[in-house]
Design a protein around this motif. Structure first.
Motif, PDB file in Angstrom:
ATOM      1  N   SER A 181       0.720  -1.167  -0.012  1.00 38.11           N
ATOM      2  CA  SER A 181       0.044  -0.114  -0.054  1.00 38.11           C
ATOM      3  C   SER A 181       0.694   1.217  -0.122  1.00 38.11           C
ATOM      4  O   SER A 181       0.248   2.253  -0.307  1.00 38.11           O
ATOM      5  CB  SER A 181      -0.976  -0.052   1.245  1.00 38.11           C
ATOM      6  OG  SER A 181      -1.919  -1.146   1.332  1.00 38.11           O
TER       7      SER A 181
ATOM      8  N   GLU B  44      -0.173   8.417   6.620  1.00 42.33           N
ATOM      9  CA  GLU B  44      -0.023   7.137   5.971  1.00 42.33           C
ATOM     10  C   GLU B  44      -0.050   6.101   7.105  1.00 42.33           C
ATOM     11  O   GLU B  44      -0.495   5.158   7.117  1.00 42.33           O
ATOM     12  CB  GLU B  44       1.245   6.766   5.220  1.00 42.33           C
ATOM     13  CG  GLU B  44       1.164   7.502   3.865  1.00 42.33           C
ATOM     14  CD  GLU B  44       2.419   7.757   3.232  1.00 42.33           C
ATOM     15  OE1 GLU B  44       2.715   7.527   1.835  1.00 42.33           O
ATOM     16  OE2 GLU B  44       3.443   7.297   3.773  1.00 42.33           O
TER      17      GLU B  44
ATOM     18  N   ALA C 278      -3.425   5.344   8.512  1.00 46.94           N
ATOM     19  CA  ALA C 278      -4.482   4.444   7.585  1.00 46.94           C
ATOM     20  C   ALA C 278      -3.782   3.361   7.742  1.00 46.94           C
ATOM     21  O   ALA C 278      -4.441   2.289   7.952  1.00 46.94           O
ATOM     22  CB  ALA C 278      -3.984   4.963   6.178  1.00 46.94           C
TER      23      ALA C 278
ATOM     24  N   HIS D  98      -5.233   1.755  11.192  1.00 46.02           N
ATOM     25  CA  HIS D  98      -6.629   1.416  10.745  1.00 46.02           C
ATOM     26  C   HIS D  98      -6.596  -0.054  10.199  1.00 46.02           C
ATOM     27  O   HIS D  98      -7.192  -0.907  10.527  1.00 46.02           O
ATOM     28  CB  HIS D  98      -7.279   2.431  10.066  1.00 46.02           C
ATOM     29  CG  HIS D  98      -8.577   1.905   9.793  1.00 46.02           C
ATOM     30  ND1 HIS D  98      -9.157   1.565   8.677  1.00 46.02           N
ATOM     31  CD2 HIS D  98      -9.862   2.071  10.467  1.00 46.02           C
ATOM     32  CE1 HIS D  98     -10.248   1.307   8.765  1.00 46.02           C
ATOM     33  NE2 HIS D  98     -10.863   1.740   9.877  1.00 46.02           N
ATOM     34  N   ASP D  99      -5.950  -0.322   9.342  1.00 51.97           N
ATOM     35  CA  ASP D  99      -5.998  -1.399   8.296  1.00 51.97           C
ATOM     36  C   ASP D  99      -5.348  -2.609   9.137  1.00 51.97           C
ATOM     37  O   ASP D  99      -5.941  -3.767   9.289  1.00 51.97           O
ATOM     38  CB  ASP D  99      -5.094  -1.282   7.065  1.00 51.97           C
ATOM     39  CG  ASP D  99      -5.796  -0.263   6.022  1.00 51.97           C
ATOM     40  OD1 ASP D  99      -6.795  -0.208   6.311  1.00 51.97           O
ATOM     41  OD2 ASP D  99      -5.162   0.107   5.062  1.00 51.97           O
TER      42      ASP D  99
END
Length: 236
Positions: free
Chosen positions: A135, A202, A205, A208-209
């Motif tokens: 990602s 980043e 995020a 969270h993932d």
């Protein structure tokens, strides 16, 4: 915490057994993973620095010992395991020569590097760190340096007069985690190489993932990462 250490200890003992490393001999382990290995396998610990541990009987290593200058006597060690214990090809050559010097004839050396290519070919189910590397391309800026390291490992060991080289990719224990929060903290503190290259947004995020992917995970758990390993035998 005790459960964590037990889990990590069992994981490392299993890996050493797979590698054919006997717990009865004297083992020298170097590189960034060395302190956690020393913590997981404290029985017989006879020396400990920030980058080097020895397992088994024998004199202590010096506090300033390094993988390239262990302070150990010639032919005094049965097994050497060096995991990313260098920053440059020149340092790799020095570590290989030192490993050859301290190994007994017939002793085994394992030299390894973290295998980014194996991570990138995996899935989050088998290697959760791929969540970051796929990602966020900025986290894999070290890929070009890693690309040629396999050949460099073999060349350094050949030049140090090792013989019977063989290679394989092995999943090595990185850490034992007690909870989702423990896992996230470990990642943010560098368990996944390259996270320091991410921006604040980043990282948020990714966290969270990561938390979402850890739902239903049974703890304590052991985190593994693939390493490209080259083994060789010390000649007489």
């Amino acid at each position: 915490m005790i459960d964590n250490i037990v889990a990590l200890r069992d994981a490392w003992r299993s890996v050493l057994a797979v590698l054919g490393v006997s717990a009865q001999g004297r083992i020298v382990i170097g590189g960034p993973p060395a302190p956690s290995i020393g913590e997981a396998l404290p029985v017989g610990l006879s020396g400990n620095t920030s980058s080097l541990v020895t397992l088994g009987s024998g004199p202590d290593i010096g506090a300033l010992a390094t993988p390239a200058a262990t302070s150990l006597e010639d032919a005094s060690v049965d097994v050497v395991i060096m995991l990313g214990a260098w920053d440059t090809v020149h340092e790799l050559a020095e570590v290989a020569r030192e490993a050859r010097r301290i190994l007994r004839p017939g002793g085994i050396a394992w030299f390894g590097r973290w295998d980014l290519s194996a991570v990138m070919q995996s899935t989050p189910t088998t290697n959760r760190s791929v969540l970051m590397y796929r990602s966020y391309p900025s986290s894999v800026a070290q890929a070009p340096q890693n690309a040629g390291m396999g050949a460099a490992l073999e060349l350094a060991m050949v030049r140090a007069r090792f013989r019977s080289l063989s290679t394989e990719t092995v999943d090595l224990p990185t850490a034992a985690l007690a909870s989702v929060d423990d896992y996230v903290d470990a990642v943010e503190n560098g368990m996944w190489p390259g996270i320091e290259r991410l921006t604040v947004v980043e990282r948020m995020a990714l966290t969270h993932d990561l938390r979402r992917s850890l739902r239903g995970t049974i703890f304590p758990m052991v985190e593994y990462q693939p390493w490209y390993l080259v083994s060789a035998v010390s000649s007489a």
